[in-house]
Design a protein around this motif. Structure first.
Motif, short mmCIF file in Angstrom:
data_model
loop_
_atom_site.label_atom_id
_atom_site.label_comp_id
_atom_site.label_asym_id
_atom_site.label_seq_id
_atom_site.Cartn_x
_atom_site.Cartn_y
_atom_site.Cartn_z
N LYS A 8 0.82 -1.21 0.00
CA LYS A 8 0.00 0.00 0.00
C LYS A 8 0.86 1.26 0.00
CE LYS A 8 -3.96 1.99 2.47
NZ LYS A 8 -4.88 1.82 3.62
N ASP A 9 1.90 1.26 0.84
CA ASP A 9 2.80 2.42 0.91
C ASP A 9 3.56 2.61 -0.41
OD1 ASP A 9 1.97 2.82 3.49
OD2 ASP A 9 3.74 1.91 4.41
N LYS A 12 1.38 4.18 -3.07
CA LYS A 12 1.22 5.61 -2.81
C LYS A 12 2.47 6.38 -3.23
CE LYS A 12 -0.02 8.85 0.88
NZ LYS A 12 -0.38 8.99 2.32
N ASN A 17 -2.39 3.12 -8.55
CA ASN A 17 -3.53 2.63 -7.78
C ASN A 17 -3.64 1.11 -7.87
OD1 ASN A 17 -4.55 2.12 -10.34
ND2 ASN A 17 -5.79 3.98 -10.37
#
Length: 253
Positions: A8-9, A12, A17
């Protein structure tokens, strides 16, 4: 080890996405959502692909024929796999071939192939016994040496399935790769497990359901084949292994 927060990090940080990651790993966005938000285990082949993407390693490009999806579905049916498992299987083989070619000729670029070629049966393994796919039963422990298409990883072992309760996903007489399970807590619902108690051993999917009498959530051993019933309650026994994959090709050593 890489975890959901790391992924997830990273997304980002690079400004991408989950749809992008789903496209790169040949899965649905819903599957990626499950990996990241529910900590659903990521298949080893997909995890290796994500690690390559995160390291910035050159991506493997595929030149696919126009009817590739149709061919892939036919192969999945023949090997008794769903489409996503089939894609994962091919990715794993392709990644290994890519790594082998890079090791043998570092200065050469990887040249993709247009057709899928089944891997040779060069690895050695031993089927250590049978496991019931029906009611709990004692397992046959007569070993058999075989050749298969990949080396077993640490903690993995081979069993022959005896029964029809996990069909069509895992047919009767299949040889499956299992991985030793010793770490609590109990595996997540939906995991196919090797369970044993004083009655014997069986291969089943682990699920959680509310007991209509007590109102409590209980673990149940659930067959894939609807002609078979659940084994419940799962009480007093032990989960000793987790299903990894079914061998689509193998032969006696």
């Amino acid at each position: 080890m890489l975890n959901a927060k790391d992924i997830k990090d990273w997304l980002k940080t690079i400004g991408k996405n989950r749809e992008w990651l789903a496209e790169k790993t040949l899965v649905s966005k819903r599957t990626v959502d499950n990996w990241i938000t529910t900590n659903r285990p990521i298949p080893p082949a997909k995890l290796a692909l994500i690690e390559k993407l995160m390291s910035g390693e050159e991506e493997i490009e595929f030149e696919l024929p126009p009817d590739f999806e149709k061919q892939l579905r036919a192969m999945a049916d023949e090997m008794h796999k769903n489409l996503e498992d089939m894609v994962s299987h091919i990715l794993q083989i392709t990644a290994r071939a890519h790594q082998k070619r890079k090791a043998e000729a570092p200065s050469q670029q990887f040249t993709p192939v247009e057709t899928f070629t089944a891997p040779s049966l060069e690895a050695q393994g031993r089927i250590i016994g049978n496991i019931a796919a029906g009611n709990l039963a004692d397992g046959d422990t007569i070993p058999q040496d075989i050749r298969l298409y990949r080396e077993l990883e640490k903690g993995e072992y081979l069993l022959r399935v005896n029964g029809h309760s996990m069909e069509p996903s895992i047919p009767d007489s299949s040889v499956v790769i299992m991985k030793k399970y010793t770490i609590p807590p109990i595996p997540k619902p939906g995991t196919i497990v090797q369970y044993h108690d004083e009655r014997g051993v069986t291969l089943k999917k682990l699920v959680r359901r509310k007991n209509p009498e007590t109102g409590k959530m209980e673990y149940t051993l659930h067959p894939i084949n609807p002609d078979f019933g659940d084994i419940e309650p799962m009480d007093g026994g032990k989960i000793s292994g987790i299903y990894v994959e079914t061998l689509d090709r193998w032969e006696k050593a």
